[in-house]
Design a protein around this motif. Sequence first.
Motif, PDB file in Angstrom:
ATOM      1  N   ALA A  23       0.894  -1.425  -0.093  1.00 16.50           N
ATOM      2  CA  ALA A  23      -0.181   0.196   0.086  1.00 16.50           C
ATOM      3  C   ALA A  23       0.858   1.354  -0.165  1.00 16.50           C
ATOM      4  CB  ALA A  23      -0.942  -0.007   1.181  1.00 16.50           C
ATOM      5  N   CYS A  24       0.413   2.325  -0.497  1.00 18.63           N
ATOM      6  CA  CYS A  24       0.951   3.697  -0.369  1.00 18.63           C
ATOM      7  C   CYS A  24       0.932   4.328   0.865  1.00 18.63           C
ATOM      8  CB  CYS A  24       0.382   4.631  -1.325  1.00 18.63           C
ATOM      9  SG  CYS A  24      -1.136   5.285  -0.752  1.00 18.63           S
ATOM     10  N   GLY A  89      -9.497  -0.988   1.112  1.00 19.84           N
ATOM     11  CA  GLY A  89      -9.087   0.088   0.067  1.00 19.84           C
ATOM     12  C   GLY A  89      -9.163  -0.470  -1.383  1.00 19.84           C
ATOM     13  N   SER A  90      -9.228   0.252  -2.279  1.00 15.54           N
ATOM     14  CA  SER A  90      -9.417   0.103  -3.525  1.00 15.54           C
ATOM     15  C   SER A  90      -8.414  -0.816  -4.102  1.00 15.54           C
ATOM     16  CB  SER A  90      -9.651   1.297  -4.529  1.00 15.54           C
ATOM     17  OG  SER A  90     -10.574   2.096  -3.870  1.00 15.54           O
ATOM     18  N   CYS A  97      -5.553   2.179  -8.472  1.00 13.36           N
ATOM     19  CA  CYS A  97      -4.747   2.951  -9.698  1.00 13.36           C
ATOM     20  C   CYS A  97      -3.625   2.216 -10.310  1.00 13.36           C
ATOM     21  CB  CYS A  97      -4.412   4.229  -9.089  1.00 13.36           C
ATOM     22  SG  CYS A  97      -3.889   4.259  -7.547  1.00 13.36           S
ATOM     23  N   GLY A 120     -12.385   2.340  -1.175  1.00 15.00           N
ATOM     24  CA  GLY A 120     -12.253   3.735  -0.637  1.00 15.00           C
ATOM     25  C   GLY A 120     -10.647   3.877  -0.963  1.00 15.00           C
ATOM     26  N   PRO A 122      -7.958   6.592   0.550  1.00 11.91           N
ATOM     27  CA  PRO A 122      -8.269   5.314   1.198  1.00 11.91           C
ATOM     28  C   PRO A 122      -9.680   5.419   2.068  1.00 11.91           C
ATOM     29  CG  PRO A 122      -7.277   7.052   2.477  1.00 11.91           C
ATOM     30  CD  PRO A 122      -7.546   7.581   1.233  1.00 11.91           C
TER      31      PRO A 122
END
Length: 176
Positions: A23-24, A89-90, A97, A120, A122
């Motif tokens: 994750a970011c 999260g998406s 993305c 979402g 996030p």
Amino acid sequence: MLANLIKKAFLKSLWVYHCNAGACNGCDIEILNVLTPYYDIERFGMKLVASPRHADVMLISGAVTRPTLPIVKKAYNAMPSPKLVFGIGSCAVGGGCWFDCYNVTGGADKAVPVNYYIPGCPPRPEAIIYGVALALGLVEKKVAPIELKQMEFPIDMYERNKAWEERNVIYKLIKD
Ligand code: SF4
């Protein structure tokens, strides 16, 4: 069906393991947020644990990159049964993305079986808490009865309009 099984299988407090699968850190910050006294997920009897061996629930954030894929699988296998997995999260839902990046597998279900998703980018802490509580059948227990809610939170149109008018007066004074 799954909700009924969960109610029977997880009778006590749930211990949660958080797994960042590339994750970011946006989702991770929101997951940490739900543990703060402000959002206070411990009121639902949940707490974060450092080892998957002690966990009932795994929260996966991130799109599961190729390097993290075996680690996520290993962590899942280390959890005792019965166990639940939430994709947060998406990115965990379907890559987000990053879905067509060369090093992304495309979501949490590419690594392990996922029971629930909370989308979402996030997802807000409220969405995470609501999603987990809903899945575990805790919402009905904790939500105030409708009569109480209406008594506690009436929407007073007169007060609302008055506040709006006063705001415009203050704004005009500042402007002048
Ligand atoms: S869903 Fe958004 S915030 Fe969460 S890891 Fe993916 S890009 Fe970051």
